[in-house]
Design a protein around this motif. Sequence first.
Motif, PDB file in Angstrom:
ATOM      1  N   TYR A  17      -4.363   0.477  -1.884  1.00  0.00           N
ATOM      2  CA  TYR A  17      -3.904  -0.891  -1.626  1.00  0.00           C
ATOM      3  C   TYR A  17      -3.860  -1.703  -2.916  1.00  0.00           C
ATOM      4  O   TYR A  17      -4.714  -1.556  -3.796  1.00  0.00           O
ATOM      5  CB  TYR A  17      -4.841  -1.595  -0.630  1.00  0.00           C
ATOM      6  CG  TYR A  17      -4.893  -0.949   0.724  1.00  0.00           C
ATOM      7  CD1 TYR A  17      -3.991  -1.310   1.727  1.00  0.00           C
ATOM      8  CD2 TYR A  17      -5.851   0.028   1.012  1.00  0.00           C
ATOM      9  CE1 TYR A  17      -4.052  -0.719   2.976  1.00  0.00           C
ATOM     10  CE2 TYR A  17      -5.910   0.627   2.263  1.00  0.00           C
ATOM     11  CZ  TYR A  17      -5.009   0.253   3.239  1.00  0.00           C
ATOM     12  OH  TYR A  17      -5.055   0.839   4.471  1.00  0.00           O
ATOM     13  N   SER A  18      -2.865  -2.559  -2.982  1.00  0.00           N
ATOM     14  CA  SER A  18      -2.783  -3.471  -4.117  1.00  0.00           C
ATOM     15  C   SER A  18      -3.939  -4.465  -4.052  1.00  0.00           C
ATOM     16  O   SER A  18      -4.255  -5.013  -2.994  1.00  0.00           O
ATOM     17  CB  SER A  18      -1.451  -4.229  -4.080  1.00  0.00           C
ATOM     18  OG  SER A  18      -1.468  -5.291  -5.012  1.00  0.00           O
ATOM     19  N   ARG A  19      -4.544  -4.703  -5.211  1.00  0.00           N
ATOM     20  CA  ARG A  19      -5.625  -5.700  -5.310  1.00  0.00           C
ATOM     21  C   ARG A  19      -5.170  -6.931  -6.087  1.00  0.00           C
ATOM     22  O   ARG A  19      -5.987  -7.733  -6.530  1.00  0.00           O
ATOM     23  CB  ARG A  19      -6.858  -5.075  -5.975  1.00  0.00           C
ATOM     24  CG  ARG A  19      -7.519  -3.979  -5.138  1.00  0.00           C
ATOM     25  CD  ARG A  19      -8.730  -3.396  -5.850  1.00  0.00           C
ATOM     26  NE  ARG A  19      -9.369  -2.370  -5.039  1.00  0.00           N
ATOM     27  CZ  ARG A  19     -10.358  -2.574  -4.172  1.00  0.00           C
ATOM     28  NH1 ARG A  19     -10.807  -3.815  -4.022  1.00  0.00           N
ATOM     29  NH2 ARG A  19     -10.884  -1.595  -3.491  1.00  0.00           N
ATOM     30  N   ARG A  47     -11.858 -13.768  -2.582  1.00  0.00           N
ATOM     31  CA  ARG A  47     -10.809 -12.816  -2.221  1.00  0.00           C
ATOM     32  C   ARG A  47     -11.330 -11.649  -1.377  1.00  0.00           C
ATOM     33  O   ARG A  47     -10.543 -10.829  -0.927  1.00  0.00           O
ATOM     34  CB  ARG A  47     -10.155 -12.262  -3.490  1.00  0.00           C
ATOM     35  CG  ARG A  47      -9.590 -13.324  -4.439  1.00  0.00           C
ATOM     36  CD  ARG A  47      -8.450 -14.091  -3.824  1.00  0.00           C
ATOM     37  NE  ARG A  47      -7.874 -15.076  -4.742  1.00  0.00           N
ATOM     38  CZ  ARG A  47      -6.807 -14.875  -5.481  1.00  0.00           C
ATOM     39  NH1 ARG A  47      -6.174 -13.717  -5.436  1.00  0.00           N
ATOM     40  NH2 ARG A  47      -6.346 -15.826  -6.278  1.00  0.00           N
ATOM     41  N   ASP A  48     -12.643 -11.552  -1.197  1.00  0.00           N
ATOM     42  CA  ASP A  48     -13.233 -10.498  -0.367  1.00  0.00           C
ATOM     43  C   ASP A  48     -13.425 -11.028   1.050  1.00  0.00           C
ATOM     44  O   ASP A  48     -14.017 -12.085   1.255  1.00  0.00           O
ATOM     45  CB  ASP A  48     -14.580 -10.066  -0.944  1.00  0.00           C
ATOM     46  CG  ASP A  48     -15.259  -8.988  -0.110  1.00  0.00           C
ATOM     47  OD1 ASP A  48     -15.982  -9.348   0.849  1.00  0.00           O
ATOM     48  OD2 ASP A  48     -15.062  -7.790  -0.397  1.00  0.00           O
ATOM     49  N   THR A 102      -7.523  -3.365   4.634  1.00  0.00           N
ATOM     50  CA  THR A 102      -7.820  -2.402   3.568  1.00  0.00           C
ATOM     51  C   THR A 102      -9.120  -1.659   3.831  1.00  0.00           C
ATOM     52  O   THR A 102      -9.274  -0.512   3.431  1.00  0.00           O
ATOM     53  CB  THR A 102      -7.904  -3.112   2.207  1.00  0.00           C
ATOM     54  OG1 THR A 102      -9.011  -4.023   2.199  1.00  0.00           O
ATOM     55  CG2 THR A 102      -6.626  -3.878   1.927  1.00  0.00           C
ATOM     56  N   GLN A 113      -8.986  -8.863  -2.837  1.00  0.00           N
ATOM     57  CA  GLN A 113      -9.940  -7.828  -3.223  1.00  0.00           C
ATOM     58  C   GLN A 113     -10.167  -6.874  -2.059  1.00  0.00           C
ATOM     59  O   GLN A 113     -10.248  -5.666  -2.238  1.00  0.00           O
ATOM     60  CB  GLN A 113     -11.266  -8.464  -3.654  1.00  0.00           C
ATOM     61  CG  GLN A 113     -12.299  -7.457  -4.144  1.00  0.00           C
ATOM     62  CD  GLN A 113     -13.580  -8.137  -4.591  1.00  0.00           C
ATOM     63  OE1 GLN A 113     -13.586  -9.339  -4.844  1.00  0.00           O
ATOM     64  NE2 GLN A 113     -14.655  -7.377  -4.674  1.00  0.00           N
ATOM     65  N   SER A 114     -10.272  -7.446  -0.854  1.00  0.00           N
ATOM     66  CA  SER A 114     -10.374  -6.624   0.354  1.00  0.00           C
ATOM     67  C   SER A 114     -10.029  -7.471   1.564  1.00  0.00           C
ATOM     68  O   SER A 114     -10.221  -8.692   1.570  1.00  0.00           O
ATOM     69  CB  SER A 114     -11.785  -6.043   0.514  1.00  0.00           C
ATOM     70  OG  SER A 114     -12.702  -7.047   0.908  1.00  0.00           O
ATOM     71  N   HIS A 144       0.840  -1.198   0.000  1.00  0.00           N
ATOM     72  CA  HIS A 144       0.000   0.000   0.000  1.00  0.00           C
ATOM     73  C   HIS A 144       0.877   1.251   0.000  1.00  0.00           C
ATOM     74  O   HIS A 144       2.054   1.199   0.331  1.00  0.00           O
ATOM     75  CB  HIS A 144      -0.916   0.013   1.212  1.00  0.00           C
ATOM     76  CG  HIS A 144      -0.196  -0.170   2.518  1.00  0.00           C
ATOM     77  ND1 HIS A 144       0.221  -1.405   2.956  1.00  0.00           N
ATOM     78  CD2 HIS A 144       0.209   0.720   3.470  1.00  0.00           C
ATOM     79  CE1 HIS A 144       0.838  -1.281   4.117  1.00  0.00           C
ATOM     80  NE2 HIS A 144       0.855   0.003   4.451  1.00  0.00           N
TER      81      HIS A 144
END
Length: 541
Positions: A104-106, A238-239, A115, A110-111, A47
């Motif tokens: 932030y890198s995704r 990924r969330d 983040t 995703q979260s 980030h």
Amino acid sequence: MNFDGILSVIGGFGKFQKILYVWICLPQIFLAFHMLVSVFTGAVPPHFCRSTHARQDASASSNLSLLAALDGRPELSCTSPLNHSSALALEGGPTVSCHEGWEYSRETFQSTIVTEWDLVCDDASLNNMGSSIYMFGLLVGAVVYGSLADKYGRRIIILINLAVQTVFGVAAAFAPNFYVYTALRFVVGTSISGVIMNAFVLGTEWTGSKERMLAGIITDYFFGFGYILLAGVAYLIRDWRKLQLAISAPGFLFIFYIWVLPKSARWLMANDRKKEAWELIQKAAHLNGKPLSKDLEVCQVDKTVMRRKHSFLDLVRTPRMRKQSLIVFYLWFVNVLVYYGLSLNISDFGMNIYLTQFIFGLVEMPARTITLFTLNRSRKFSQLAFLAVGGTACLLTIFIPSDLSMVKTVLAMIGKFGITASLSIIYVYSAEVFPTVIRQNGIGIGSMCARTGGVLAPLMYLLRGLSPQAPMVLCGLCPLLGSALTLLLPETANKPLPDTIEDVERASCSEEDVSVKPAMLDTVLIETSTNRGTGVSSHTS
């Protein structure tokens, strides 16, 4: 009466017990999910500070380039350049603290909770605090539900904790802020201890002495399967909110346990609930194809009344019980301390996080498998040997030159192998050391000591300030001390479980007292079984 005598007649691991183990093992998969999900939900992706300049001047490709540069320099992710050039921040130019949040890198996630709630820089400690609070929940659950299970029974506590785990786990997926999320996770942590301990004890108390080790080993396999499966689930989801929901919502399916999960007949007999115990024993005997007569019921009931109420103080009230309890508590503590200490030390392979999770799950399987070949021969020697292997391997790492990192890693993995096997054994061993009337109290306090070790494991690496070798010295010496103390514990392989504290104390005078008591009832059991042609002599404990 010794309940193992009944099991020798009705079958120590027949159809009834096999069905019971299905119900015990299924929740273990979800317990592993909850225990390890923070690896993904609490992950900190690369980030950098969000700023007006960055939004106006930085393209998507330059942002990715900046993230790559910051990935190895976390201190730069907490500042923003004074001018328009992000490159100056990397070169030591003038910077200020972040005021407009972070990008932030995704690429991997995703979260995550990090983040969503910006748990970085000055607030980074909140993420660690949340993990500590969750571990504290495990400790609280070990104490509270251990005592409640001895008072109210194993089954009801399992059902309550499965419900709590599901409801609060789902609620955590909708938490409005970090503090509510942490509180909900704390409650989930308490329920994890409640299910793990009581499911294990319920299986142990229904299993014959020769097959009793399966209570710990089989459930460990399912926990390990959940460990591996989580890598795939997290890879697909990924969330963090969806992932939390995915591991929690299926828990509602366990509502059918109200109708299928049995009580512990051993616990019912120890608490003078004769009629319920006999009904369960008859059901188990029928499912195992070895029905019992009414005459045997009367004899059993008359000799199994244990009216005295017990508390955790009984664990240290008498000499032999006190010695065994303190040693077992230390073994719980040291196993988890070193297990998590080593896991934290060797987990940075520089590989994909999902692949790393998968590999760590696979590594544990051989360690759990080998105990299947050693436990039936000796609980005592198995515990002693694996602690010695784990401790010795850790100590040897301090003599390896720093340039031989591969050798150090291999030794650390051998240490983790030994400690993982030892951790599997202590579940079985401790359940056999404690008598029925205080077994759940003993397992509860032991689990509390284990959770204390888990909380202290990350802090162990603060000792590097004193000496770089200090953590591994501790990881080596503590198991070796535990190995020596194990010599003072009794051998419990293929022996009946003690039902009362008097059984334990009597064993200090003669190890045979427990195995032959009560002689009158055992004679009745053998005669009854012989008349039925069941051949109990081949199963006599």
